[in-house]
Motif scaffolding. Structure first.
Motif, PDB file in Angstrom:
ATOM      1  N   SER A 171      50.005   6.227  57.405  1.00 30.25           N
ATOM      2  CA  SER A 171      49.235   5.299  56.573  1.00 30.25           C
ATOM      3  C   SER A 171      47.764   5.583  56.828  1.00 30.25           C
ATOM      4  O   SER A 171      47.415   6.268  57.794  1.00 30.25           O
ATOM      5  N   LEU A 223      48.172   7.387  48.618  1.00 28.26           N
ATOM      6  CA  LEU A 223      47.073   6.955  49.461  1.00 28.26           C
ATOM      7  C   LEU A 223      45.904   6.471  48.620  1.00 28.26           C
ATOM      8  O   LEU A 223      45.311   5.424  48.881  1.00 28.26           O
ATOM      9  N   LEU A 246      50.907  11.998  53.099  1.00 28.37           N
ATOM     10  CA  LEU A 246      51.764  11.084  53.847  1.00 28.37           C
ATOM     11  C   LEU A 246      52.893  11.865  54.517  1.00 28.37           C
ATOM     12  O   LEU A 246      53.437  12.817  53.959  1.00 28.37           O
TER      13      LEU A 246
END
Length: 216
Positions: free
Chosen positions: A85, A130, A104
């Protein structure tokens, strides 16, 4: 075009998992593995890779801090940063130090390969999830009033994608993308796509800093 790659992660099992994915691609050459910043710099100097895949945690350090130190030390390769994250402050740092790829860890193997090829050709690749989760929210200070779809297209322009590539991602026609690009340039009062991409990076570094400041 053959892309020379090194993989950096503190865990050998993770490194081997990534290299096993890369080894099946004839356009990618694996030049080595490293577990920390010191090993990485030595590998960069000896092997001169095109791309370095960097984990978000390197022992007790943030992967972005490691990338920043490597860049300051003269590392000439491009970096693909793998993370679970991305906090707004991390995104701000990634953009400010010029990280070429953000991906990711849950991405499909095909996405990793695509990102490496993309970055290896001198472009940037940012995982859209993202961008969507951290940057594509319409903020109150969006003085140019870009629509959500225009914000999506602007994000893809920042990756250096062509109208055809954007159309493929959004599952629309190239004509539709061309209209979006025209509207974006008109609203932002910019002359071309390159300036739009530069605007995106500058604007969203500021936006992520504001989001972070507001959460403290």
């Amino acid at each position: 075009m053959l892309v020379k790659v090194i993989v950096v992660d503190p865990y050998q099992l993770v490194r081997r998992g990534i290299t096993s994915i890369l080894s099946g691609d004839p356009d990618i050459e694996i030049c080595g593995e490293a577990s920390d910043g010191k090993e990485t710099m030595a590998l960069i100097e000896s092997m001169q890779p095109d791309v370095c895949i960097m984990n978000n945690r390197i022992n007790q350090q943030n992967g972005l801090d490691v990338i920043e130190k490597l860049k300051h030390a003269g590392a000439a390769c491009k970096f693909v940063y793998l993370t679970s994250s991305l906090h707004p402050s991390e995104l701000s740092k990634a953009l400010s130090i010029g990280v070429e790829g953000l991906l990711l860890k849950e991405a499909l193997p095909e996405e990793l390969l695509y990102a490496i090829r993309h970055v290896g050709r001198g472009r940037r690749y940012y995982d859209f999830e993202l961008l969507e989760s951290k940057l594509m929210e319409k903020t109150a200070d969006n003085e140019y009033d870009l629509t959500p779809k225009e914000q999506e297209v602007l994000a893809m322009l920042s990756e250096g994608l062509s109208n055809r590539e954007i159309a493929s991602r959004l599952i629309v026609t190239e004509y539709t993308v061309k209209k979006h690009v025209s509207q974006i340039l008109s609203k932002l009062n910019l002359p071309d796509r390159t300036k739009a991409a530069l605007y995106f990076h500058s604007h969203n570094v500021q936006a992520s800093q504001k989001l972070f400041a507001g959460s403290v």
